[in-house]
Design an enzyme around this catalytic site. Structure first.
Site, PDB file in Angstrom:
ATOM      1  CG  ASP A  59      -9.088  -9.328 -36.806  1.00 13.52           C
ATOM      2  OD1 ASP A  59      -8.300  -9.085 -35.886  1.00 13.52           O
ATOM      3  OD2 ASP A  59      -8.778  -9.250 -38.017  1.00 13.52           O
ATOM      4  CG  ASP A  83      -4.986  -4.590 -37.911  1.00 20.33           C
ATOM      5  OD1 ASP A  83      -5.208  -3.382 -38.033  1.00 20.33           O
ATOM      6  OD2 ASP A  83      -4.279  -5.071 -37.001  1.00 20.33           O
ATOM      7  N   GLY A 131      -3.156 -11.739 -37.859  1.00 23.22           N
ATOM      8  CA  GLY A 131      -3.623 -12.152 -36.534  1.00 23.22           C
ATOM      9  C   GLY A 131      -2.506 -12.402 -35.529  1.00 23.22           C
ATOM     10  NE  ARG A 162       4.177  -3.899 -32.820  1.00 27.95           N
ATOM     11  CZ  ARG A 162       4.004  -2.940 -31.920  1.00 27.95           C
ATOM     12  NH1 ARG A 162       5.048  -2.443 -31.278  1.00 27.95           N
ATOM     13  NH2 ARG A 162       2.813  -2.462 -31.654  1.00 27.95           N
ATOM     14  CB  SER A 197      -3.390  -4.383 -33.507  1.00 25.75           C
ATOM     15  OG  SER A 197      -2.714  -3.148 -33.598  1.00 25.75           O
ATOM     16  CG  ASN A 252      -0.175   0.356 -33.335  1.00 27.02           C
ATOM     17  OD1 ASN A 252       0.301   1.302 -32.713  1.00 27.02           O
ATOM     18  ND2 ASN A 252       0.567  -0.566 -33.911  1.00 27.02           N
ATOM     19  CG  ASP A 302      -8.289 -10.492 -41.761  1.00 27.63           C
ATOM     20  OD1 ASP A 302      -8.230 -10.530 -40.517  1.00 27.63           O
ATOM     21  OD2 ASP A 302      -7.408  -9.972 -42.463  1.00 27.63           O
TER      22      ASP A 302
HETATM   23  C1  BG6 Z   1      -3.070  -8.061 -36.043  1.00 23.71           C
HETATM   24  C2  BG6 Z   1      -2.522  -8.140 -37.448  1.00 23.71           C
HETATM   25  O1  BG6 Z   1      -4.344  -7.494 -36.064  1.00 23.71           O
HETATM   26  O2  BG6 Z   1      -2.223  -7.283 -35.213  1.00 23.71           O
HETATM   27  C3  BG6 Z   1      -1.102  -8.651 -37.420  1.00 23.71           C
HETATM   28  O3  BG6 Z   1      -3.323  -9.011 -38.217  1.00 23.71           O
HETATM   29  C4  BG6 Z   1      -0.259  -7.753 -36.522  1.00 23.71           C
HETATM   30  O4  BG6 Z   1      -0.574  -8.704 -38.713  1.00 23.71           O
HETATM   31  C5  BG6 Z   1      -0.873  -7.752 -35.124  1.00 23.71           C
HETATM   32  O5  BG6 Z   1       1.072  -8.220 -36.447  1.00 23.71           O
HETATM   33  C6  BG6 Z   1      -0.099  -6.876 -34.143  1.00 23.71           C
HETATM   34  O6  BG6 Z   1      -0.204  -5.537 -34.546  1.00 23.71           O
HETATM   35  P1  BG6 Z   1       0.584  -4.317 -33.899  1.00 23.71           P
HETATM   36  O7  BG6 Z   1      -0.181  -3.119 -34.402  1.00 23.71           O
HETATM   37  O8  BG6 Z   1       0.521  -4.454 -32.420  1.00 23.71           O
HETATM   38  O9  BG6 Z   1       1.981  -4.378 -34.407  1.00 23.71           O
HETATM   39 MG    MG Z   2      -7.109  -9.395 -39.155  1.00 25.28          MG
END
Ligand code: BG6
Ligand code: MG
Length: 239
Positions: A22, A24, A59, A62, A129, A131, A183
């Site tokens: 994972d 983040d 995890g 959004r 994510s 991002n 995590d």
């Molecule tokens: C996960 C995070 O990795 O990504 C979450 O643990 C988050 O908390 C999710 O909401 C989506 O992320 P992003 O960057 O697309 O908003």
């Molecule tokens: Mg995570």
């Protein structure tokens, strides 16, 4: 040692053929930036939010996170308003990514990646994510992963196993030979549902469903993990 035992040792030696991390909260401390961005949004909107509620967001994609936050809202939000809220949170989050650097890589990560490289065991990212790409670039780890699966590649976020199964497919490794490092409780659930071994770190380390746990990746090396697994397997197959 008889032939059967040797065969078993050989099988056990190949227990883990790939590791899916994972992002983040496992590779990089962006989990804290997610929290701060959601807190800012909740404050803008006068919605109660705290670190306990935040743990449920790990995890989760959004829009899923936004729905959890809106459980405490005192009015309904339209679809357009929800989209604006999610965009605003992402804007706050992206601002905090500007200062992201390799210094934000979490303890033990570089050692794990080095060990996997030496052993020629492929490494992947399996993150909800959207991002993911920009974060890996900022911490200069993009080239360390053979496969990168992000929230842009899947329809369902964790706890659905889609992210991890897609990573295994791209790695061309049987899911049961993959190790997931997570995590998030939702991520542990996704790893188990994918039929993978799960190492839970950070907040998820209390999750009893995980096969192994550690405070962070500096507290357990890949070799120690394999040795533990080998002992367990050999004990349950003594002949
Ligand atoms: C996960 C995070 O990795 O990504 C979450 O643990 C988050 O908390 C999710 O909401 C989506 O992320 P992003 O960057 O697309 O908003
Ligand atoms: Mg995570």
């Amino acid at each position: 040692m008889d032939i059967k035992h040797n065969e078993l040792i050989e099988k056990v030696r190949r227990l883990i053929e790939a590791v899916i991390f994972d992002l983040d909260g496992v590779i990089v401390s962006t989990d804290e930036y997610h929290y701060q961005a959601w807190q800012k949004l909740a404050d803008d909107e006068n919605i109660y939010f705290d670190r306990v509620i935040n743990e449920r967001l790990r995890g989760v994609g959004r829009m899923g996170c936004l729905e959890i936050i809106l459980e405490r809202a005192t009015r309904d939000y339209t679809t357009e308003e929800k989209k604006e809220l999610a965009d605003r949170k992402n804007k706050y989050y992206r601002e905090s990514l500007d200062k992201l650097s390799p210094a934000d890589i979490l303890p033990g990560v570089m050692e794990w990646l080095q060990t996997l490289k030496t052993k020629k065991i492929p490494a992947a990212i399996g993150s909800s994510s959207k991002n993911t790409g920009i974060i890996l670039d900022r911490i200069e780890l993009t080239d360390c992963f053979n496969v990168i699966i992000s929230g842009n590649d899947v329809k369902k976020s964790k706890p659905d196993p889609e992210i991890f199964l897609l990573a295994a497919e791209r790695l061309k490794v049987d899911p049961c030979r993959c190790l997931v490092v997570e995590d998030a409780v939702s991520g542990v659930e996704a790893g188990i549902a994918a039929g993978m071994k799960v190492l839970a770190v950070g907040y998820a380390r209390e999750d009893k469903r995980a096969h192994m746990s550690a405070a962070d990746l500096s507290k357990i090396s890949f070799d120690e993990l394999i040795q533990k697994e080998q002992k367990t397997k050999l004990k349950s197959n003594p002949d």
